[in-house]
Motif scaffolding. Structure first.
Motif, PDB file in Angstrom:
ATOM      1  N   LYS A   6      10.400   2.860   7.917  1.00  0.00           N
ATOM      2  CA  LYS A   6      11.622   3.171   8.657  1.00  0.00           C
ATOM      3  C   LYS A   6      12.530   3.989   7.748  1.00  0.00           C
ATOM      4  N   GLY A   7      12.989   5.162   8.230  1.00  0.00           N
ATOM      5  CA  GLY A   7      13.967   5.950   7.503  1.00  0.00           C
ATOM      6  C   GLY A   7      13.433   6.815   6.383  1.00  0.00           C
ATOM      7  N   THR A   8      12.119   7.053   6.366  1.00  0.00           N
ATOM      8  CA  THR A   8      11.530   7.884   5.306  1.00  0.00           C
ATOM      9  C   THR A   8      10.622   8.950   5.910  1.00  0.00           C
ATOM     10  N   CYS A   9      10.259   9.908   5.079  1.00  0.00           N
ATOM     11  CA  CYS A   9       9.321  10.955   5.508  1.00  0.00           C
ATOM     12  C   CYS A   9       7.924  10.371   5.736  1.00  0.00           C
ATOM     13  N   SER A  10       7.555   9.382   4.936  1.00  0.00           N
ATOM     14  CA  SER A  10       6.264   8.733   5.176  1.00  0.00           C
ATOM     15  C   SER A  10       6.380   7.929   6.469  1.00  0.00           C
ATOM     16  N   ARG A  11       5.285   7.802   7.170  1.00  0.00           N
ATOM     17  CA  ARG A  11       5.285   7.110   8.467  1.00  0.00           C
ATOM     18  C   ARG A  11       4.696   5.703   8.399  1.00  0.00           C
ATOM     19  N   ALA A  12       3.852   5.467   7.404  1.00  0.00           N
ATOM     20  CA  ALA A  12       3.212   4.159   7.285  1.00  0.00           C
ATOM     21  C   ALA A  12       2.684   3.985   5.865  1.00  0.00           C
ATOM     22  N   ILE A  13       2.474   2.716   5.512  1.00  0.00           N
ATOM     23  CA  ILE A  13       1.869   2.381   4.226  1.00  0.00           C
ATOM     24  C   ILE A  13       0.762   1.365   4.506  1.00  0.00           C
ATOM     25  N   ASP A  14      -0.391   1.604   3.923  1.00  0.00           N
ATOM     26  CA  ASP A  14      -1.501   0.658   3.999  1.00  0.00           C
ATOM     27  C   ASP A  14      -1.813   0.206   2.577  1.00  0.00           C
ATOM     28  N   PHE A  15      -2.087  -1.078   2.430  1.00  0.00           N
ATOM     29  CA  PHE A  15      -2.412  -1.614   1.112  1.00  0.00           C
ATOM     30  C   PHE A  15      -3.168  -2.919   1.277  1.00  0.00           C
ATOM     31  N   THR A  35       4.223  10.031  -3.393  1.00  0.00           N
ATOM     32  CA  THR A  35       3.609   8.819  -2.849  1.00  0.00           C
ATOM     33  C   THR A  35       2.294   8.494  -3.537  1.00  0.00           C
ATOM     34  N   GLN A  36       1.523   9.530  -3.900  1.00  0.00           N
ATOM     35  CA  GLN A  36       0.286   9.280  -4.639  1.00  0.00           C
ATOM     36  C   GLN A  36       0.604   8.723  -6.028  1.00  0.00           C
ATOM     37  N   GLY A  37       1.685   9.218  -6.624  1.00  0.00           N
ATOM     38  CA  GLY A  37       2.104   8.706  -7.926  1.00  0.00           C
ATOM     39  C   GLY A  37       2.513   7.252  -7.864  1.00  0.00           C
ATOM     40  N   VAL A  38       3.306   6.906  -6.857  1.00  0.00           N
ATOM     41  CA  VAL A  38       3.727   5.508  -6.682  1.00  0.00           C
ATOM     42  C   VAL A  38       2.502   4.626  -6.474  1.00  0.00           C
ATOM     43  N   ALA A  39       1.589   5.065  -5.615  1.00  0.00           N
ATOM     44  CA  ALA A  39       0.374   4.286  -5.347  1.00  0.00           C
ATOM     45  C   ALA A  39      -0.430   4.058  -6.626  1.00  0.00           C
ATOM     46  N   ALA A  40      -0.555   5.082  -7.456  1.00  0.00           N
ATOM     47  CA  ALA A  40      -1.308   4.950  -8.706  1.00  0.00           C
ATOM     48  C   ALA A  40      -0.600   4.005  -9.673  1.00  0.00           C
ATOM     49  N   LEU A  41       0.719   4.095  -9.728  1.00  0.00           N
ATOM     50  CA  LEU A  41       1.470   3.255 -10.666  1.00  0.00           C
ATOM     51  C   LEU A  41       1.436   1.771 -10.310  1.00  0.00           C
ATOM     52  N   VAL A  42       1.401   1.449  -9.017  1.00  0.00           N
ATOM     53  CA  VAL A  42       1.422   0.033  -8.629  1.00  0.00           C
ATOM     54  C   VAL A  42       0.025  -0.579  -8.559  1.00  0.00           C
ATOM     55  N   GLU A  43      -1.011   0.229  -8.672  1.00  0.00           N
ATOM     56  CA  GLU A  43      -2.389  -0.276  -8.597  1.00  0.00           C
ATOM     57  C   GLU A  43      -2.612  -1.382  -9.629  1.00  0.00           C
ATOM     58  N   GLY A  44      -3.002  -2.558  -9.149  1.00  0.00           N
ATOM     59  CA  GLY A  44      -3.284  -3.692 -10.022  1.00  0.00           C
ATOM     60  C   GLY A  44      -2.064  -4.480 -10.471  1.00  0.00           C
ATOM     61  N   MET A  45      -0.885  -4.091 -10.022  1.00  0.00           N
ATOM     62  CA  MET A  45       0.354  -4.772 -10.417  1.00  0.00           C
ATOM     63  C   MET A  45       0.599  -5.987  -9.515  1.00  0.00           C
ATOM     64  N   GLU A  46       1.180  -7.019 -10.081  1.00  0.00           N
ATOM     65  CA  GLU A  46       1.542  -8.212  -9.303  1.00  0.00           C
ATOM     66  C   GLU A  46       2.536  -7.837  -8.201  1.00  0.00           C
ATOM     67  N   VAL A  47       2.355  -8.419  -7.029  1.00  0.00           N
ATOM     68  CA  VAL A  47       3.206  -8.130  -5.877  1.00  0.00           C
ATOM     69  C   VAL A  47       4.686  -8.283  -6.227  1.00  0.00           C
ATOM     70  N   GLU A  48       5.054  -9.386  -6.844  1.00  0.00           N
ATOM     71  CA  GLU A  48       6.459  -9.655  -7.157  1.00  0.00           C
ATOM     72  C   GLU A  48       7.039  -8.623  -8.117  1.00  0.00           C
ATOM     73  N   GLU A  49       6.231  -8.129  -9.043  1.00  0.00           N
ATOM     74  CA  GLU A  49       6.686  -7.117  -9.995  1.00  0.00           C
ATOM     75  C   GLU A  49       6.944  -5.787  -9.289  1.00  0.00           C
ATOM     76  N   VAL A  50       6.073  -5.428  -8.361  1.00  0.00           N
ATOM     77  CA  VAL A  50       6.283  -4.192  -7.596  1.00  0.00           C
ATOM     78  C   VAL A  50       7.593  -4.288  -6.816  1.00  0.00           C
ATOM     79  N   ILE A  51       7.817  -5.408  -6.152  1.00  0.00           N
ATOM     80  CA  ILE A  51       9.050  -5.598  -5.391  1.00  0.00           C
ATOM     81  C   ILE A  51      10.256  -5.472  -6.316  1.00  0.00           C
ATOM     82  N   LYS A  52      10.210  -6.132  -7.447  1.00  0.00           N
ATOM     83  CA  LYS A  52      11.314  -6.118  -8.404  1.00  0.00           C
ATOM     84  C   LYS A  52      11.636  -4.697  -8.869  1.00  0.00           C
ATOM     85  N   ARG A  53      10.615  -3.902  -9.118  1.00  0.00           N
ATOM     86  CA  ARG A  53      10.825  -2.552  -9.650  1.00  0.00           C
ATOM     87  C   ARG A  53      11.242  -1.536  -8.585  1.00  0.00           C
TER      88      ARG A  53
END
Length: 82
Positions: A6-15, A35-53
């Motif tokens: 909602k409110g972004t150029c991207s329309r959906a996120i799958d994970f 978006t590809q950069g964000v996806a690469a950076l969060v790969e393998g990261m704990e869910v809570e850490e991604v939310i925090k950052r």
């Protein structure tokens, strides 16, 4: 999980979340390099850490961003998988 943004150029996120870690993140539309950069950076990261950052990052005064939407999607995932 499939999350409609909602409110972004991207329309959906799958994970996927495997053993509490984010994997296979893909944005539909949006600024592909970012978006590809964000996806690469969060790969393998704990869910809570991604939310925090990522939670609260703003893009151009929209009040949200693709990274913020990923944080919201992960919060929804946690809520649905309690």
């Amino acid at each position: 999980m499939h999350y409609v943004t909602k409110g972004t150029c991207s329309r959906a996120i799958d994970f996927d979340v495997v053993d509490g870690k984010v994997t296979n993140t893909k944005f539909t539309m949006g600024c592909m390099g970012n978006t590809q950069g964000v996806a690469a950076l969060v790969e393998g990261m704990e869910v809570e850490e991604v939310i925090k950052r990522l939670k609260g990052i703003d893009c151009g005064g929209r009040g949200t961003s693709c990274p913020d939407q990923l944080a919201k999607a992960l919060e929804q995932y946690l809520e649905e998988n309690k």
